[in-house]
Design a protein around this motif. Structure first.
Motif, PDB file in Angstrom:
ATOM      1  N   LYS A  86      54.483  68.782  15.424  1.00  0.00           N
ATOM      2  CA  LYS A  86      53.155  68.212  15.254  1.00  0.00           C
ATOM      3  C   LYS A  86      53.262  66.925  14.431  1.00  0.00           C
ATOM      4  N   PRO A  87      52.653  65.837  14.917  1.00  0.00           N
ATOM      5  CA  PRO A  87      52.720  64.579  14.168  1.00  0.00           C
ATOM      6  C   PRO A  87      51.679  64.548  13.050  1.00  0.00           C
ATOM      7  N   GLY A  88      51.761  63.500  12.241  1.00  0.00           N
ATOM      8  CA  GLY A  88      50.757  63.292  11.210  1.00  0.00           C
ATOM      9  C   GLY A  88      49.418  62.940  11.845  1.00  0.00           C
ATOM     10  N   ARG A  89      48.412  62.756  11.007  1.00  0.00           N
ATOM     11  CA  ARG A  89      47.078  62.410  11.518  1.00  0.00           C
ATOM     12  C   ARG A  89      47.099  61.081  12.268  1.00  0.00           C
ATOM     13  N   HIS A  90      48.003  60.198  11.876  1.00  0.00           N
ATOM     14  CA  HIS A  90      48.146  58.888  12.519  1.00  0.00           C
ATOM     15  C   HIS A  90      49.607  58.700  12.919  1.00  0.00           C
ATOM     16  N   VAL A  91      49.814  58.147  14.117  1.00  0.00           N
ATOM     17  CA  VAL A  91      51.168  57.866  14.590  1.00  0.00           C
ATOM     18  C   VAL A  91      51.368  56.356  14.555  1.00  0.00           C
ATOM     19  N   LEU A  92      52.368  55.933  13.790  1.00  0.00           N
ATOM     20  CA  LEU A  92      52.675  54.526  13.635  1.00  0.00           C
ATOM     21  C   LEU A  92      54.006  54.259  14.342  1.00  0.00           C
ATOM     22  N   GLN A  93      53.955  53.466  15.392  1.00  0.00           N
ATOM     23  CA  GLN A  93      55.154  53.136  16.158  1.00  0.00           C
ATOM     24  C   GLN A  93      55.591  51.720  15.793  1.00  0.00           C
ATOM     25  N   LEU A  94      56.858  51.580  15.478  1.00  0.00           N
ATOM     26  CA  LEU A  94      57.415  50.294  15.069  1.00  0.00           C
ATOM     27  C   LEU A  94      58.377  49.814  16.150  1.00  0.00           C
ATOM     28  N   CYS A  95      58.161  48.586  16.639  1.00  0.00           N
ATOM     29  CA  CYS A  95      58.993  48.053  17.719  1.00  0.00           C
ATOM     30  C   CYS A  95      60.376  47.695  17.197  1.00  0.00           C
ATOM     31  N   ARG A  96      61.397  48.140  17.921  1.00  0.00           N
ATOM     32  CA  ARG A  96      62.780  47.871  17.550  1.00  0.00           C
ATOM     33  C   ARG A  96      63.507  47.055  18.611  1.00  0.00           C
ATOM     34  N   ALA A  97      62.759  46.475  19.541  1.00  0.00           N
ATOM     35  CA  ALA A  97      63.379  45.672  20.604  1.00  0.00           C
ATOM     36  C   ALA A  97      63.892  44.343  20.042  1.00  0.00           C
ATOM     37  N   ALA A  99      63.348  41.142  20.630  1.00  0.00           N
ATOM     38  CA  ALA A  99      62.435  40.065  20.245  1.00  0.00           C
ATOM     39  C   ALA A  99      61.859  40.315  18.856  1.00  0.00           C
ATOM     40  N   CYS A 100      61.510  41.532  18.554  1.00  0.00           N
ATOM     41  CA  CYS A 100      60.981  41.842  17.220  1.00  0.00           C
ATOM     42  C   CYS A 100      62.091  41.803  16.166  1.00  0.00           C
ATOM     43  N   GLN A 101      63.274  42.234  16.544  1.00  0.00           N
ATOM     44  CA  GLN A 101      64.400  42.176  15.609  1.00  0.00           C
ATOM     45  C   GLN A 101      64.727  40.727  15.230  1.00  0.00           C
ATOM     46  N   ALA A 102      64.523  39.809  16.187  1.00  0.00           N
ATOM     47  CA  ALA A 102      64.826  38.396  15.947  1.00  0.00           C
ATOM     48  C   ALA A 102      63.870  37.750  14.955  1.00  0.00           C
ATOM     49  N   VAL A 103      62.721  38.371  14.709  1.00  0.00           N
ATOM     50  CA  VAL A 103      61.747  37.813  13.763  1.00  0.00           C
ATOM     51  C   VAL A 103      61.507  38.794  12.612  1.00  0.00           C
ATOM     52  N   CYS A 104      62.589  39.216  11.998  1.00  0.00           N
ATOM     53  CA  CYS A 104      62.559  40.055  10.777  1.00  0.00           C
ATOM     54  C   CYS A 104      62.126  41.494  11.016  1.00  0.00           C
ATOM     55  N   GLY A 105      62.352  42.006  12.218  1.00  0.00           N
ATOM     56  CA  GLY A 105      62.016  43.399  12.501  1.00  0.00           C
ATOM     57  C   GLY A 105      62.789  44.377  11.640  1.00  0.00           C
ATOM     58  N   ALA A 106      64.057  44.064  11.345  1.00  0.00           N
ATOM     59  CA  ALA A 106      64.861  44.961  10.519  1.00  0.00           C
ATOM     60  C   ALA A 106      64.310  45.028   9.098  1.00  0.00           C
ATOM     61  N   THR A 107      63.809  43.913   8.611  1.00  0.00           N
ATOM     62  CA  THR A 107      63.197  43.886   7.272  1.00  0.00           C
ATOM     63  C   THR A 107      61.950  44.756   7.250  1.00  0.00           C
ATOM     64  N   LEU A 108      61.129  44.641   8.301  1.00  0.00           N
ATOM     65  CA  LEU A 108      59.924  45.456   8.387  1.00  0.00           C
ATOM     66  C   LEU A 108      60.278  46.933   8.503  1.00  0.00           C
ATOM     67  N   GLU A 109      61.301  47.234   9.283  1.00  0.00           N
ATOM     68  CA  GLU A 109      61.748  48.624   9.446  1.00  0.00           C
ATOM     69  C   GLU A 109      62.146  49.226   8.102  1.00  0.00           C
ATOM     70  N   ALA A 110      62.952  48.501   7.333  1.00  0.00           N
ATOM     71  CA  ALA A 110      63.381  48.994   6.017  1.00  0.00           C
ATOM     72  C   ALA A 110      62.182  49.166   5.093  1.00  0.00           C
ATOM     73  N   HIS A 111      61.269  48.208   5.131  1.00  0.00           N
ATOM     74  CA  HIS A 111      60.070  48.291   4.288  1.00  0.00           C
ATOM     75  C   HIS A 111      59.221  49.507   4.676  1.00  0.00           C
ATOM     76  N   ALA A 112      59.041  49.717   5.970  1.00  0.00           N
ATOM     77  CA  ALA A 112      58.226  50.834   6.452  1.00  0.00           C
ATOM     78  C   ALA A 112      58.808  52.170   5.982  1.00  0.00           C
TER      79      ALA A 112
END
Length: 172
Positions: A86-97, A99-112
């Motif tokens: 069962k998921p939480g009340r809200h499901v937050l999906q973070l893009c790891r493709a 194009a997103c990785q090329a614009v600091c996606g890894a930084t956002l992933e670590a922060h999340a």
């Protein structure tokens, strides 16, 4: 066999499910089971109704579709889309493709992960948010992107992420 020996009766598939979940699984089966290749549509319908595919639903789905439990479990565990808990009340999906990785996606992933205190597929201790990886939200020009409860957000900085999370925690 001895005269006094009792033969155990195998429980009916799905009998371990709570009544509301059993109703949802049976409705998904009734609606989808006559389609060719019905397993995926059934699993999607169950997850749409319940937010995940409970392990207790697998025997019933297998029985009704004339498949083995292993076949049903194999499909659920193969596709990252299907949740087994069962998921939480809200499901937050973070893009790891890419194009997103090329614009600091890894930084956002670590922060999340640090902000929420969970890794991918984890749910926060308060049950508010489940964090999931996604491999392209189709919002490549506006990366990094996230989707929360089906709502797409682009150009998500760590600060904007914190704002999204704060809003989600305030809503039931």
């Amino acid at each position: 066999m001895k005269k006094d020996q009792v033969i155990p009766i195998r429980p009916e598939p799905g009998s371990e499910l709570p009544p509301a979940q059993l109703t949802a699984v049976r409705a998904a089966l009734a609606q989808q089971q006559h389609r060719p290749g019905a397993l995926l549509p059934v699993l999607h319908a169950v997850q749409d109704a319940l937010g995940y595919v409970p392990a207790e639903a697998v025997p019933l789905i297998a029985w009704e579709l004339n498949l083995s439990r292993a076949e049903v479990h194999g499909v659920i565990s193969f596709y990252h889309y299907f949740r087994q808990e069962k998921p939480g009340r809200h499901v937050l999906q973070l893009c790891r493709a890419e194009a997103c990785q090329a614009v600091c996606g890894a930084t956002l992933e670590a922060h999340a992960q640090q902000c929420l205190g969970v890794g991918f597929h984890g749910t926060t201790a308060d049950g508010a948010l489940t964090l999931e990886p996604v491999y392209c939200l189709g919002n490549c020009a506006l990366g990094p992107s996230v989707m929360i409860d089906g709502e797409l957000r682009g150009r998500v900085s760590p600060e904007r992420f914190d704002h999204i999370v704060a809003q989600a925690r305030q809503t039931p």
